[in-house]
Write an enzyme that holds these catalytic residues in place. Sequence first.
Site, mmCIF file in Angstrom:
data_model
loop_
_atom_site.group_PDB
_atom_site.id
_atom_site.type_symbol
_atom_site.label_atom_id
_atom_site.label_comp_id
_atom_site.label_asym_id
_atom_site.label_seq_id
_atom_site.Cartn_x
_atom_site.Cartn_y
_atom_site.Cartn_z
ATOM 1 N N LYS A 199 40.114 -28.478 85.399
ATOM 2 C CA LYS A 199 39.878 -28.124 83.994
ATOM 3 C C LYS A 199 40.996 -27.173 83.581
ATOM 4 O O LYS A 199 40.875 -25.962 83.696
ATOM 5 C CB LYS A 199 38.494 -27.487 83.855
ATOM 6 C CG LYS A 199 37.835 -27.798 82.525
ATOM 7 C CD LYS A 199 36.373 -27.410 82.518
ATOM 8 C CE LYS A 199 35.796 -27.527 81.126
ATOM 9 N NZ LYS A 199 35.588 -28.915 80.690
HETATM 10 C C1 LIG Z 1 34.686 -29.934 80.651
HETATM 11 C C2 LIG Z 1 34.988 -31.394 80.604
HETATM 12 C C3 LIG Z 1 33.990 -32.375 80.727
HETATM 13 C C4 LIG Z 1 32.521 -32.068 80.782
HETATM 14 O O1 LIG Z 1 32.151 -31.235 81.834
HETATM 15 P P1 LIG Z 1 30.770 -30.434 81.766
HETATM 16 O O2 LIG Z 1 30.732 -29.687 83.039
HETATM 17 O O3 LIG Z 1 29.710 -31.453 81.659
HETATM 18 O O4 LIG Z 1 30.828 -29.575 80.564
HETATM 19 C C5 LIG Z 1 34.398 -33.712 80.756
HETATM 20 N N1 LIG Z 1 35.685 -34.061 80.645
HETATM 21 C C6 LIG Z 1 36.668 -33.140 80.510
HETATM 22 C C7 LIG Z 1 38.072 -33.596 80.398
HETATM 23 C C8 LIG Z 1 36.350 -31.782 80.479
HETATM 24 O O5 LIG Z 1 37.333 -30.876 80.331
#
Ligand SMILES: *Cc1c(COP(=O)(O)O)cnc(C)c1O
Length: 364
Positions: free
Chosen positions: A203
């Site tokens: 992330k």
């Molecule tokens: C944060 C994110 C998600 C969703 O993750 P959660 O943990 O469910 O909030 C999905 N795809 C991407 C690219 C993300 O950055």
Amino acid sequence: MSKTQSLQFARHLHPTPLPADQRAALLKNPGFGRVFTDHMVSVRYHESKGWHDAKIEPRAPIPMDPAAAVLHYAQEIFEGLKAYRTADGGATLFRPEENARRFQQSAERLAMPVLPESVFLEACDLLVKTDRAWIPDGDGSLYLRPFMFANEVFLGVKPSSDYLFLVIASSVGAYFKTDAPAVSVWVSTEYTRAAPGGTGAAKCGGNYAASLLAQAEATRHGCDQVVFLDAVEQRWVEELGGMNVFFVFDDGSLSTPPLGGTILPGITRSSLITLAKDKGIKVREERYSIDQWRADAGTGRLREAFACGTAAVVTPIGTVRGKDGEFRIGNGGAGLRTEELKAALVGIQRGRAADPHGWIHKVF
Ligand SMILES: *Cc1c(COP(=O)(O)O)cnc(C)c1O
């Protein structure tokens, strides 16, 4: 420094927090990501000292040197999680340990230091406790944004020796402004989000920077979101710019693209897989091509599709558009399976349903 280290957070509380009447006015219709609370938490890291200087203080701009590494080479990662107000006046977080662990994995991929899980959790708890008055009532929540960036003053290309970890909080309502029952998505064939061996499972801000042009293309074609295909064959559906995707079939089963390094391992995704299995619903983690998606939507084998993530929770996908035209899914609105899974998840998150997996973390 050991990973189980704990730090004492110094407390410098805001001398003049926003008055209650002004806060209440902001909380009436906060939107997403524009209303911020009074405080922020920060922890510094230096190669020679480890994690240190943990504190909570009034939210304020961060002084930065123009040669700070993040401004040049984008060594930055983040998380997103929500605090909910409970009926007894307390506050909870949903599976924050999972965010702490994913933050560690993102850090490893970006050659950054690993923040101890306990420090991540304590930072989140402390901010929620301190700014508890900013948690909206009703359907709103307090969105926490932990993040870390490279802060060494140096233009050479290498992992930074200095980092700053921060948590800020934003009072939020619904993520999508639209009142439509479902969102439309644009299938990008021009751009990809993540390639094998790249940073798709981390992330990091850089992934988002790379997705913005595709998102702009989606907007230009009248779509709410972009959906990305795999970078190798341009064939397999991977995910949206910031949300994972699920498909619902006529036999009631679900499928979602498998994690494999190019897809962000969503906590909402993993929670929905568990909840579906609890209900006896079959879930396959398997590749699904854009051609199959179109064909199955045409025959009715595919009944529903939805996107999921912390910010927008569960959002039905009604229309899929691309350079070869568009197709609709089901009746173009929210399907029953989607609604059922969303209700199960939100019920647990809001403390209205039992929590058999121990996902709720009580802050106070
Ligand atoms: C944060 C994110 C998600 C969703 O993750 P959660 O943990 O469910 O909030 C999905 N795809 C991407 C690219 C993300 O950055």
